[in-house]
Design an enzyme around this catalytic site. Structure first.
Site, short mmCIF file in Angstrom:
data_model
loop_
_atom_site.label_atom_id
_atom_site.label_comp_id
_atom_site.label_asym_id
_atom_site.label_seq_id
_atom_site.Cartn_x
_atom_site.Cartn_y
_atom_site.Cartn_z
N VAL A 1 1.98 7.35 0.27
CA VAL A 1 0.49 5.80 0.80
C VAL A 1 -0.76 5.59 0.04
O VAL A 1 -1.14 7.46 -0.12
CB VAL A 1 1.15 6.70 2.38
CG1 VAL A 1 -0.67 5.69 3.29
CG2 VAL A 1 2.07 6.65 3.29
N CYS A 2 -1.33 4.51 -0.13
CA CYS A 2 -2.59 4.78 -0.39
C CYS A 2 -3.09 3.91 0.47
O CYS A 2 -3.57 2.41 0.57
CB CYS A 2 -2.18 3.57 -2.01
SG CYS A 2 -3.61 3.76 -3.09
N ILE A 3 -3.92 4.62 0.73
CA ILE A 3 -5.41 3.89 1.85
C ILE A 3 -6.59 4.76 2.24
O ILE A 3 -5.98 5.72 1.78
CB ILE A 3 -4.68 3.83 3.50
CG1 ILE A 3 -4.16 5.14 4.49
CG2 ILE A 3 -3.56 2.52 3.71
CD1 ILE A 3 -4.39 4.44 5.76
N HIS B 1 -8.24 8.58 1.32
CA HIS B 1 -9.10 8.88 -0.26
C HIS B 1 -9.37 9.90 0.35
O HIS B 1 -10.43 10.73 0.65
CB HIS B 1 -9.36 8.16 -0.68
CG HIS B 1 -8.22 6.77 -1.64
ND1 HIS B 1 -8.66 5.62 -1.64
CD2 HIS B 1 -6.72 7.51 -1.97
CE1 HIS B 1 -7.46 5.21 -1.45
NE2 HIS B 1 -6.05 5.40 -1.64
N ASN C 1 1.12 -1.92 0.17
CA ASN C 1 0.42 0.18 0.28
C ASN C 1 0.74 1.10 -0.03
O ASN C 1 0.02 2.68 0.26
CB ASN C 1 -0.98 0.29 1.08
CG ASN C 1 -1.23 -1.10 1.28
OD1 ASN C 1 -2.02 -2.42 2.20
ND2 ASN C 1 -2.53 -1.10 0.44
#
Length: 169
Positions: free
Chosen positions: A88-90, A94, A81
């Site tokens: 950081v992609c959580i 978003h 992730n």
């Protein structure tokens, strides 16, 4: 709006300095800019990341908390992730509202009630429990699924070692 967001961020920073939360520390990169934070996450116990010191930057928009900050690891981190560039992609980072891909429910995404503390707690739990369904790093996700205690573990161990050396520079 900037005044309100700056006040809120100052309040959150003061709160974190007064009552530190286990697992991370936070401060400003530059004392004159409340919108750019530096955080250090301590690799959670009983995970492959244990013992690591992972530095990241949080950059807040001027309309915070209506929109989420961006988070980017400066320390190299091999994780499904975390994109190779450190982004950081959580879900909770978003933009609020519907997910056009239909992966996330609106309540999993950014909400103005989130704070630096809730973001950091989510990121720490992401380290302990990667989500390989919508990965930011496809290679890491593949290794995590197919060879978690082989190649994946080796790369994470290297990141942990490097992070320890950098922590004391």
């Amino acid at each position: 709006m900037t005044e309100q967001s700056a006040l809120l961020l100052r309040k959150q920073l003061a709160e974190l300095n007064k009552n530190p939360v286990e697992g991370f520390s936070a401060g400003l990169i530059d004392d004159d800019d409340i919108y750019k934070w530096e955080v250090v996450i301590i690799g959670p116990q009983d995970t492959l990341f244990e013992g690591g010191f992972f530095k990241a930057y949080l950059t807040f928009p001027y309309d915070y908390p209506l929109r989420p900050p961006k988070m980017k690891f400066i320390t190299e981190l091999w994780h499904p992730n975390v994109a190779k560039n450190g982004d950081v992609c959580i879900s909770i980072l978003h933009e609020p509202g519907e997910d056009k891909f239909g992966y996330e429910k609106p309540e999993e995404r950014w909400l103005p009630i989130h704070t630096v503390e809730t973001i950091m707690i989510s990121v720490i739990s992401m380290l302990a429990d990667p989500n390989s369904d919508s990965p930011a790093n496809v290679d890491a996700a593949k290794e995590w699924r197919e060879d978690p205690i082989g190649e994946f573990k080796r790369k994470v161990a290297r990141c942990v070692r490097k992070s320890q050396e950098m922590a004391f520079d």
